[in-house]
Design a protein around this motif. Sequence first.
Motif, short mmCIF file in Angstrom:
data_model
loop_
_atom_site.label_atom_id
_atom_site.label_comp_id
_atom_site.label_asym_id
_atom_site.label_seq_id
_atom_site.Cartn_x
_atom_site.Cartn_y
_atom_site.Cartn_z
N VAL A 36 6.32 5.82 -2.37
CA VAL A 36 7.59 6.53 -2.52
C VAL A 36 8.29 6.13 -3.82
CG1 VAL A 36 8.86 4.79 -1.18
CG2 VAL A 36 9.79 7.10 -1.41
N PHE A 37 8.11 4.88 -4.24
CA PHE A 37 8.75 4.42 -5.48
C PHE A 37 8.05 4.99 -6.70
CE2 PHE A 37 9.79 0.75 -2.57
CZ PHE A 37 11.11 1.14 -2.37
N HIS A 38 6.73 5.15 -6.62
CA HIS A 38 6.01 5.82 -7.70
C HIS A 38 6.47 7.27 -7.81
CE1 HIS A 38 3.18 3.03 -9.39
NE2 HIS A 38 2.77 2.63 -8.20
N ASP A 39 6.55 7.94 -6.66
CA ASP A 39 6.93 9.35 -6.65
C ASP A 39 8.33 9.56 -7.21
OD1 ASP A 39 4.49 9.83 -5.47
OD2 ASP A 39 5.29 9.94 -3.42
N GLY B 87 0.77 -1.24 0.00
CA GLY B 87 0.00 0.00 0.00
C GLY B 87 0.80 1.28 0.00
N GLU B 88 0.46 2.19 0.92
CA GLU B 88 1.01 3.53 0.90
C GLU B 88 2.51 3.56 1.10
OE1 GLU B 88 -1.06 5.93 3.69
OE2 GLU B 88 -2.99 5.83 2.63
N GLU B 89 3.06 2.56 1.75
CA GLU B 89 4.51 2.56 1.98
C GLU B 89 5.29 2.47 0.68
OE1 GLU B 89 6.13 0.38 5.44
OE2 GLU B 89 4.10 -0.43 5.62
N ILE B 90 4.65 2.01 -0.38
CA ILE B 90 5.33 1.81 -1.66
C ILE B 90 5.18 3.02 -2.57
CG2 ILE B 90 5.49 0.24 -3.65
CD1 ILE B 90 6.32 -0.87 -0.87
#
Length: 210
Positions: free
Chosen positions: A177-180, A172-175
């Motif tokens: 950062v990789f999209h950003d 979920g949201e923890e990942i």
Amino acid sequence: MISATYAVRPEQLTADGQDLGLPPPNTVPQDVPDVAALWKAGYRAVFVDGRDGAAAADLCRLLASLRDLESAGFRIRWAAPATLLDRVPDWTLLTHLPAPDSGLDAGTQAEWRAMYRFGRLRWFKGPGFIKIHDQRCDAGVVLTLTDHVHLDFVERASGSGVFRPDVAWYAGEEIEVFHDAGLMLRLDDDHVWLAGRVRRWSNPSQLMAP
């Protein structure tokens, strides 16, 4: 499976090292078993035909195949679907890969070729950490990951051709950062991890453990 239509053996590359393109290719089976099998068979350069990969999942698999081939040390050429720039408006995210032979307008292709160099986006694993080097921008970025959720995700995502957020390891949201950071590409509901794992340095005697 890698959709590779042509490959050449190292003895077919020019001896003087100036021309690293592909000579007239040998035909190999449409479905090559995997990257390791290609390397073991003696191939060092591959042409990947992605012209039919217009669907999101197909394009993700194409990009993952190119990622894995290059990080394994292959010289690659590829043909992109005509919809590539519609699917990926920010094409600079893909400049860690060589510019495709087709599928781009001449101006974009020339700019992409000027930006590309081997190893612009790569990661490697150390004891208890993963380091990601991203040189797709002039300043360059180095990320050091130590959180076990991030470590697990990078290893699993980089071992996948295409995945969706409903897989158990997405976290979920923890990942996000990789999209950003532009390390993952989202196409409709499908995702692909862009950074290649360092397994073979430019010096062929320096190998990383699998």
